[in-house]
Design an enzyme around this catalytic site. Structure first.
Site: not given
Ligand code: RNT
Ligand code: ZN
Length: 418
Positions: A181, A222, A224, A257, A260, A284, A292, A294, A325
C-alpha cells in the site's frame, strides 16, 4: 441465561454452538502492531511525522516508544483476547542492535529476528508490510514517482520486504501476507492521471520479480480512495489495485480495507464479488467515521455483515486473510487494541451462529417474507452467552472482566511513559 440454555435455543434452529466455538478458535486474525505506537515504528527519528495521508489523533498517555514496550503491550493484548491472533508488522518496526541501522532499501531478515523470537515463543505466525510512508525518500510519491532514483529506492524496499516475508514464513511455518500500500497521490487536480499509475504498475512488477513461493508469501495490493493531503487523486485507486491483482493472479491477491471506499459502498458486498473470481483475498477490518479515520472496530452492523460474508463464502478455510487496521491515540491504546480484536471475534462467532443453509434455501425458494423475519429474529438470540462460553473455552476474560486489568496496567505501566 446459561450457556446450556443458549445452546438449546440455537440447536432449535439447527445450530451447533460447540462446533461454532471450535471452528473459530483456529481462525488466524492478524493483529496490527501499529495501534500501540501511533504508527511510528523504530527506524526513523521520533520526530518524523506520519505521512501517506493517514493520521492518528489524540495524545492519551502510554504510547509504546521501544520494541520492549510494544512487546509488553502486545502480551497484554494477547492475554485478553480469545481466538488465534497472528502478528502483523510494518517494515518500520525493524529492530536494530547496538547502534546499527539500515535504510528501508537495505533492510534484512536479521532486523526482524527479535520479532521472530517473539512470535515463536507465543506460537504465532506473522504478516508483513513494506512501509512506503513517513520517510525522507517520499518525494512525496514513492513507487509512482517520476524520479527514477526515488522509484528505485522504494522498489528495493519492496524487494527487501519480500525477502523478509519469506524469512517470516519459513521461520514461523505459516504463510505471510505482504501488503503493498502506498499513499501516493495529489492534493489537487493532476494534469496526468495515467502516468503515475503506469509507473506504479511497473514498480510493483519489479518488486514481484524478487523470487518467492506464492503458497508461503502472498503479496497483496491494497487500494484507497483518498487520504489527508491527497484528496484529489490516489494512484492506487480501487480500479487500479483490483485490475493489478486480476491480471496477476499467479503473483498476488487483492486487499480490501473497509475504510477505503465511498461511504455508501460496503466491503461486505464486495467479498462475495471478489471470491467469485479470486481464489484468495485479504481484508483490513477498520471503522471509517465520515472518512478513513481508522476508528476502533465495533460490534456494529457492517462488521457483522463482513463476518457473515467471510463465513458464508467459505472464507474461514484460508480463502480470506483477515487483518485489523485501526489506530486511535485518544483512548487507552491497549484497550483500543483489545476492543477491536474482541469485536472481530464477536462478529465471526455471530456469523458462525447463523442458520446459513436454511436462510439460503428461503432465498432460493423465493420466501422473502420468512427470510426477513428469520434474519431479524436471529438478532435477539442469546448470543452473549455463547460469547462468554467462547471466552471461557479460550481461557480468556469475559466481557466485564478485562477492562479493570487494563486500568491497572495503565496505572502501573503506561502512565510512566513520559
Ligand atoms: C492506509 C492503509 C494502510 C495503513 C497501514 C498502516 O489507509 O489502510 O493499510 O493503514 O499500512
Ligand atoms: Zn489498510
Amino acid at each position: 441465561m446459561s450457556y446450556e440454555e443458549a445452546k438449546k435455543r440455537y440447536a432449535s434452529v439447527g445450530i451447533d454452538t460447540d462446533a461454532a466455538i471450535a471452528a473459530l478458535k483456529k481462525v488466524p486474525v492478524s493483529l496490527h502492531c501499529w495501534q500501540g505506537d501511533d504508527v511510528h515504528g523504530f527506524d526513523t527519528d521520533p520526530d518524523m511525522p506520519l505521512t501517506g495521508g493517514i493520521q492518528t489523533t489524540g495524545n492519551y498517555p502510554g504510547r509504546a516508544r521501544t520494541p520492549e514496550e510494544l512487546m509488553a503491550d502486545l502480551d497484554t493484548v494477547f492475554a485478553m483476547v480469545p481466538g488465534q491472533p497472528k502478528m502483523n508488522l510494518h517494515a518500520c518496526y525493524a529492530i536494530f542492535d547496538n547502534g546499527e541501522w539500515a535504510d528501508r532499501d537495505k533492510l534484512e531478515p536479521k532486523h526482524f529476528k527479535k520479532w521472530v523470537d517473539f512470535c515463536k515463543q507465543r506460537g504465532l505466525g506473522c504478516d508483513f508490510n513494506p512501509t512506503f510512508f513517513s520517510h525522507p525518500k517520499c518525494d512525496p510519491l514513492t513507487l509512482s514517482s517520476p524520479n527514477p532514483e526515488t522509484r528505485k529506492f522504494w522498489i528495493d524496499h519492496g524487494k527487501a520486504c519480500i525477502r523478509i516475508s519469506n524469512y517470516l514464513a519459513d521461520e514461523l511455518g505459516q504463510p505471510c501476507t505482504m501488503n503493498i500500500w502506498t499513499g501516493d497521490g495529489f492534493k489537487d487536480i493532476p494534469a496526468d492521471r495515467m502516468g503515475p499509475r503506469v509507473l506504479y504498475r511497473e514498480s510493483i512488477d519489479e518488486i514481484l520479480k524478487e523470487p518467492y513461493d506464492f503458497s508461503k508469501v502472498k503479496p497483496c495490493i491494497e487500494s484507497k480512495v483518498f487520504g489527508i493531503g491527497v484528496e484529489a487523486y490516489t494512484v492506487g485507486s480501487a480500479e487500479f489495485a483490483l485490475s493489478y491483482a486480476a491480471m496477476n493472479t499467479d503473483k498476488c491477491i487483492p486487499l480490501m480495507d473497509n475504510g477505503h471506499y465511498h461511504p455508501t459502498e460496503v466491503v461486505s458486498d464486495k467479498i462475495p464479488a471478489l471470491l467469485a473470481f479470486f481464489p484468495e483475498i485479504a481484508l483490513h477490518i477498520t471503522r471509517p467515521v465520515r472518512w478513513d479515520s481508522d476508528h476502533v472496530v465495533l460490534f456494529d452492523d457492517e462488521t457483522k455483515e463482513i463476518a457473515k460474508e467471510i463465513v458464508r463464502c467459505g472464507g474461514l478455510n484460508g480463502r480470506v486473510n483477515i487483518a485489523l487496521d485501526y489506530f486511535d491515540a485518544s483512548v487507552n491504546r491497549v484497550a483500543a487494541w483489545i476492543t477491536g480484536f474482541r469485536n472481530v471475534q464477536k462478529a465471526l462467532l455471530n456469523a458462525l451462529l447463523q442458520p446459513v443453509d436454511e436462510l439460503k434455501a428461503l432465498q432460493d425458494g423465493g420466501s422473502f417474507t420468512k427470510l426477513m423475519v428469520m434474519q431479524e429474529e436471529m438478532k435477539t438470540m442469546p448470543f452473549g452467552d455463547v460469547w462468554t462460553e467462547y471466552c471461557r473455552v479460550c481461557g480468556k476474560p469475559a466481557d466485564g472482566e478485562w477492562l479493570p486489568q487494563i486500568e491497572e496496567y495503565e496505572k502501573k505501566v503506561l502512565v510512566n511513559r513520559v
